[in-house]
Motif scaffolding. Structure first.
Motif, PDB file in Angstrom:
ATOM      1  N   CYS B 264       0.838  -1.207   0.000  1.00 44.92           N
ATOM      2  CA  CYS B 264       0.000   0.000   0.000  1.00 44.92           C
ATOM      3  C   CYS B 264       0.870   1.252   0.000  1.00 44.92           C
ATOM      4  O   CYS B 264       1.864   1.348   0.705  1.00 44.92           O
ATOM      5  CB  CYS B 264      -0.908  -0.022   1.233  1.00 44.92           C
ATOM      6  SG  CYS B 264      -1.873   1.500   1.425  1.00 44.92           S
ATOM      7  N   LEU B 265       0.454   2.220  -0.820  1.00 45.07           N
ATOM      8  CA  LEU B 265       1.208   3.470  -0.951  1.00 45.07           C
ATOM      9  C   LEU B 265       0.723   4.539   0.028  1.00 45.07           C
ATOM     10  O   LEU B 265       1.328   5.606   0.121  1.00 45.07           O
ATOM     11  CB  LEU B 265       1.055   4.010  -2.378  1.00 45.07           C
ATOM     12  CG  LEU B 265       1.471   3.063  -3.511  1.00 45.07           C
ATOM     13  CD1 LEU B 265       0.958   3.590  -4.851  1.00 45.07           C
ATOM     14  CD2 LEU B 265       2.978   2.924  -3.555  1.00 45.07           C
ATOM     15  N   ALA B 266      -0.357   4.267   0.720  1.00 45.53           N
ATOM     16  CA  ALA B 266      -0.982   5.276   1.596  1.00 45.53           C
ATOM     17  C   ALA B 266      -1.273   6.560   0.824  1.00 45.53           C
ATOM     18  O   ALA B 266      -1.217   7.659   1.372  1.00 45.53           O
ATOM     19  CB  ALA B 266      -0.124   5.574   2.824  1.00 45.53           C
ATOM     20  N   CYS B 267      -1.593   6.398  -0.446  1.00 51.50           N
ATOM     21  CA  CYS B 267      -1.845   7.569  -1.289  1.00 51.50           C
ATOM     22  C   CYS B 267      -3.241   8.133  -1.064  1.00 51.50           C
ATOM     23  O   CYS B 267      -3.496   9.304  -1.332  1.00 51.50           O
ATOM     24  CB  CYS B 267      -1.672   7.196  -2.757  1.00 51.50           C
ATOM     25  SG  CYS B 267      -2.737   5.854  -3.301  1.00 51.50           S
ATOM     26  N   GLY B 268      -4.160   7.277  -0.600  1.00 46.01           N
ATOM     27  CA  GLY B 268      -5.513   7.752  -0.309  1.00 46.01           C
ATOM     28  C   GLY B 268      -6.489   7.664  -1.471  1.00 46.01           C
ATOM     29  O   GLY B 268      -7.671   7.985  -1.312  1.00 46.01           O
ATOM     30  N   CYS B 270      -8.009   5.185  -2.835  1.00 44.70           N
ATOM     31  CA  CYS B 270      -9.145   4.297  -2.589  1.00 44.70           C
ATOM     32  C   CYS B 270     -10.254   5.019  -1.835  1.00 44.70           C
ATOM     33  O   CYS B 270     -11.433   4.834  -2.118  1.00 44.70           O
ATOM     34  CB  CYS B 270      -8.686   3.049  -1.833  1.00 44.70           C
ATOM     35  SG  CYS B 270      -7.666   3.413  -0.386  1.00 44.70           S
ATOM     36  N   TYR B 323      -4.005   0.937   6.453  1.00 37.99           N
ATOM     37  CA  TYR B 323      -4.786   0.069   5.558  1.00 37.99           C
ATOM     38  C   TYR B 323      -5.767  -0.779   6.369  1.00 37.99           C
ATOM     39  O   TYR B 323      -6.933  -0.928   6.011  1.00 37.99           O
ATOM     40  CB  TYR B 323      -3.884  -0.842   4.702  1.00 37.99           C
ATOM     41  CG  TYR B 323      -4.723  -1.625   3.724  1.00 37.99           C
ATOM     42  CD1 TYR B 323      -5.100  -1.062   2.506  1.00 37.99           C
ATOM     43  CD2 TYR B 323      -5.228  -2.878   4.054  1.00 37.99           C
ATOM     44  CE1 TYR B 323      -5.954  -1.731   1.639  1.00 37.99           C
ATOM     45  CE2 TYR B 323      -6.083  -3.558   3.194  1.00 37.99           C
ATOM     46  CZ  TYR B 323      -6.437  -2.978   1.988  1.00 37.99           C
ATOM     47  OH  TYR B 323      -7.286  -3.627   1.137  1.00 37.99           O
ATOM     48  N   PRO B 354      -3.345   2.582  -7.455  1.00 35.25           N
ATOM     49  CA  PRO B 354      -2.257   2.521  -8.431  1.00 35.25           C
ATOM     50  C   PRO B 354      -1.523   1.180  -8.408  1.00 35.25           C
ATOM     51  O   PRO B 354      -0.982   0.759  -9.419  1.00 35.25           O
ATOM     52  CB  PRO B 354      -1.319   3.656  -7.993  1.00 35.25           C
ATOM     53  CG  PRO B 354      -2.136   4.574  -7.176  1.00 35.25           C
ATOM     54  CD  PRO B 354      -3.214   3.734  -6.543  1.00 35.25           C
ATOM     55  N   ILE B 357      -4.400  -2.977  -5.284  1.00 28.39           N
ATOM     56  CA  ILE B 357      -4.777  -3.740  -4.091  1.00 28.39           C
ATOM     57  C   ILE B 357      -6.294  -3.962  -4.123  1.00 28.39           C
ATOM     58  O   ILE B 357      -7.058  -3.045  -4.389  1.00 28.39           O
ATOM     59  CB  ILE B 357      -4.338  -3.007  -2.804  1.00 28.39           C
ATOM     60  CG1 ILE B 357      -2.807  -2.960  -2.759  1.00 28.39           C
ATOM     61  CG2 ILE B 357      -4.903  -3.697  -1.569  1.00 28.39           C
ATOM     62  CD1 ILE B 357      -2.232  -2.129  -1.637  1.00 28.39           C
TER      63      ILE B 357
END
Ligand code: SF4
Ligand code: SF4
Lengths: 258, 368
Positions: B264-268, B270, B323, B354, B357
């Motif tokens: 997980c990229l923790a990009c937000g 989702c 997550y 991206p 997941i």
């Protein structure tokens, strides 16, 4: 209003002046800024200099010479608050690319008399040498963020400069993700917001000029780029741009091999 | 379907544009699915001409692609990156403005009435969930309430569900059960192209009356029923919801959380594409002149560090913990908090992540 007018100083180290120009570029607000602040030291704009101490110092550029090191230390003493502005001041800038090579070697090719050149091994962010109160990222900085910092300073509140990803700004804007919809490699997920997702808004991948976000997962994003067909070599080059020397991006080559 | 009392109407495809015109005449600002930058996004429609036609979407984890076919179908795709929350709960919204002279300005609804055309059954369910969260508690979310109150929903049944859809598992689709004013089934064969309209509300009836539709024939209704059965079978992604909540609670320390935390990229992304993720933060703006200050609401995400900032620091430092917080909320704690899942199975978070997941896979692994 009996409020004291804050004194501002703007400094420059190794840089292109773009961030200072972003201040000048605040065209609509410049008059107001001139009224609310005393521009006490800003060589890019005026030779008139008022003596310190200053309430806030905005510092552009990276530290790359022994002279810079001395200067930034005295600037730190002169300024109550010190704000590093731009990719050079916060990550070493594009000139930090030399940090992976030999600076002597470069000097030999560039200068007729390299012995006259006094330079440090590495180009470093301001925070490497002195304590910095706030970093404003970007190459150049975003003018709205500059304005936010100045307004917050006047109001005595904490400036609102988020540290999450560019993706957050992209999605709020309603942009279509260039990576998911077009397979374009984009650094947005590991890069800090603040630019308003400028490049993805024009259907290009993020170049990372705002540097690493708060918890960048460089390794996972690099794996995605490999899946998109990129060479490891090119991925390393992609990270090694304006903010390549930031702590989190510096070791991308090692992270890819892990 | 055909045995019900409800009246079903039929509208020939050439007449479809009239729906948009009628809605506009009734004073609605009409949003509908349009093509932009390689995806289907909501935009304000002046006419039905702007609706993306002949386009189909291919979706898989972390991938979205529009494909053009040579047909005139209006709704050949399923959900795009934006959900109705984009229209009904705008990403950034002014809460109030104060002046130094003491005058406070609270934005009032400008009376704008919204119609959304082309929402999918899962999105209708998502709006129901948002209503529950934002309007049923002790404090109402006024921005959402103002836009939601008079909104008209012209939904579309999913005849061709997408690869990341798992609405049958969440009991939200592929055909709508409730929450719409009019629900459309697009029916395209070599010989004909008609829309079958199922009208649920008076507001819907008001629109239909002005359209001059004919009643749907028995054959047409049978065809719709067949399409529905076929569509159900086309939804292949599954999430077994039986005991899901308890299984997740039991596995709060499962090693898979770390594994997905590494990806997980923790990009937000989702959370912002999710039609039910409702979290927002507030921030203040003050002017250089120091005589006006504004307070704004802004979509936030549990993937940002500041989101869980309390005195002393952020309580969810690791990406893994963020997550886990998100998935657990969607599929377990939401149930305790609001009485339903926080997921409607639209698949957006899977497509627009991206790194691809997949919430269904992660939930299954953790239970595994
Ligand atoms: S969690 Fe994912 S699949 Fe579920 S409603 Fe949100 S975006 Fe759709
Ligand atoms: S699950 Fe995917 S979209 Fe969500 S924060 Fe992690 S990487 Fe981003």
């Amino acid at each position: 209003m009996a409020r004291k007018i804050p004194k501002i100083a703007v400094y420059k180290f190794a840089s292109c002046d773009g961030c200072q120009l972003s201040i000048v570029d605040l065209e609509d607000e410049l008059l107001e800024i001139g009224q609310r602040f005393e521009i006490a030291y800003f060589m890019e704009v005026t030779r008139a200099v008022k003596k310190g101490p200053y309430d806030v110092g905005l510092v552009e550029g990276s530290i790359s010479t022994p002279h810079d090191v001395e200067l930034i230390k005295s600037i730190r003493k002169d300024c109550k608050k010190l704000v590093a502005i731009g990719a050079c001041a916060t990550a070493g800038g594009i000139q930090a690319l030399r940090n992976w090579a030999s600076v002597e070697e470069f000097s030999k090719y560039v200068y007729a008399k390299p012995e006259y050149i006094q330079t440090l091994e590495k180009s470093s962010p301001i925070s490497e040498y002195v304590q910095v109160d706030l970093e404003l990222r970007g190459c150049p900085v975003n003018k709205y963020q500059l304005l936010e910092v100045l307004s917050a300073l006047l109001a005595g509140r904490k400036p609102n400069t988020p540290t999450y990803s560019v993706c957050m700004e992209c999605k709020r804007k309603g942009n279509v993700c260039v990576t998911v919809a077009k397979g374009i490699p984009c650094l947005g997920p590991v890069v800090q917001a603040g630019c308003g997702a400028l490049c993805p808004t024009y259907s290009r991948g993020c170049y990372g000029c705002f540097g690493p976000m708060e918890s960048p997962n460089v390794k996972s994003l690099a794996s995605k780029f490999i899946e998109l067909g990129m060479d490891k070599k090119d991925i390393v080059l992609m990270f090694r741009e304006f903010t390549g020397w930031s702590k989190e991006f510096r070791e991308v080559d090692r992270l890819i091999e892990e | 379907m055909s045995s019900q009392q409800k009246t079903y109407f039929a509208l020939d495809a050439e007449m479809f544009g009239n729906i948009i015109d009628v809605l506009k005449d009734l004073g609605y600002t009409v949003y509908g699915p349009t093509e932009r930058d390689g995806a289907i996004v909501y935009d304000v429609l002046d006419s039905a001409e702007q609706i993306a036609r002949g386009l189909y979407d291919e979706q898989s984890p972390g991938r979205y692609k529009l494909v053009k076919k040579n047909d005139k179908r209006y709704f050949g795709y399923v959900v795009g990156p934006q959900s109705p929350k984009y229209v009904l709960y705008p990403p950034q919204h002014l809460l109030f403005k104060v002046r130094k002279d003491g005058k406070t300005f609270i934005p009032q609804s400008d009376g704008k009435k919204i119609a959304i055309v082309g929402l999918r059954p899962c999105d209708l369910k998502a709006i129901e969930i948002l209503d529950n969260v934002l309007l049923k508690g002790p404090y109402k979310e006024s921005v959402y309430e103002a836009l939601r109150k008079d909104a008209v929903f012209i939904a579309v049944n999913c005849v061709e569900p997408g690869n990341n859809c798992f609405c049958t598992s969440m009991n939200t689709g592929p055909f709508a059960q409730s929450g719409y004013d009019i629900c459309i089934t697009e029916f395209l064969t070599d010989r004909s192209h008609v829309f079958i309209l199922d009208v649920m509300t008076n507001r819907g009836a008001e629109v239909v009356n002005r359209l001059g539709c004919r009643n749907a024939t028995a054959e047409e209704l049978d065809a719709v029923s067949r399409l529905m059965e076929e569509a159900k079978n086309k939804v292949r992604k599954r999430l077994n919801t039986e005991n899901l909540k308890d299984d997740l609670y039991k596995n709060i320390e499962h090693p898979n959380w770390n594994e997905v935390g590494n990806r997980c990229l923790a990009c937000g992304n989702c959370t912002l594409v999710c039609p039910t993720c409702f979290c927002s933060s507030v921030f203040d703006k003050s002017s250089l002149s120091m005589d006006v200050a504004e307070r704004w609401g802004l979509w936030d995400s549990c993937f940002s560090i500041d989101y869980s900032y309390i005195h002393g620091g952020s309580i969810r430092q690791s990406i893994m913990s963020r997550y886990r917080q998100w998935l657990m909320h969607k599929l377990a704690t939401w149930v305790d908090q609001f009485g339903t899942f926080g997921c409607v199975g639209c698949g957006r978070c899977i497509t627009w992540c991206p790194v691809g997941i997949d919430i269904t896979e992660e939930a299954n692994r953790v239970r595994g």
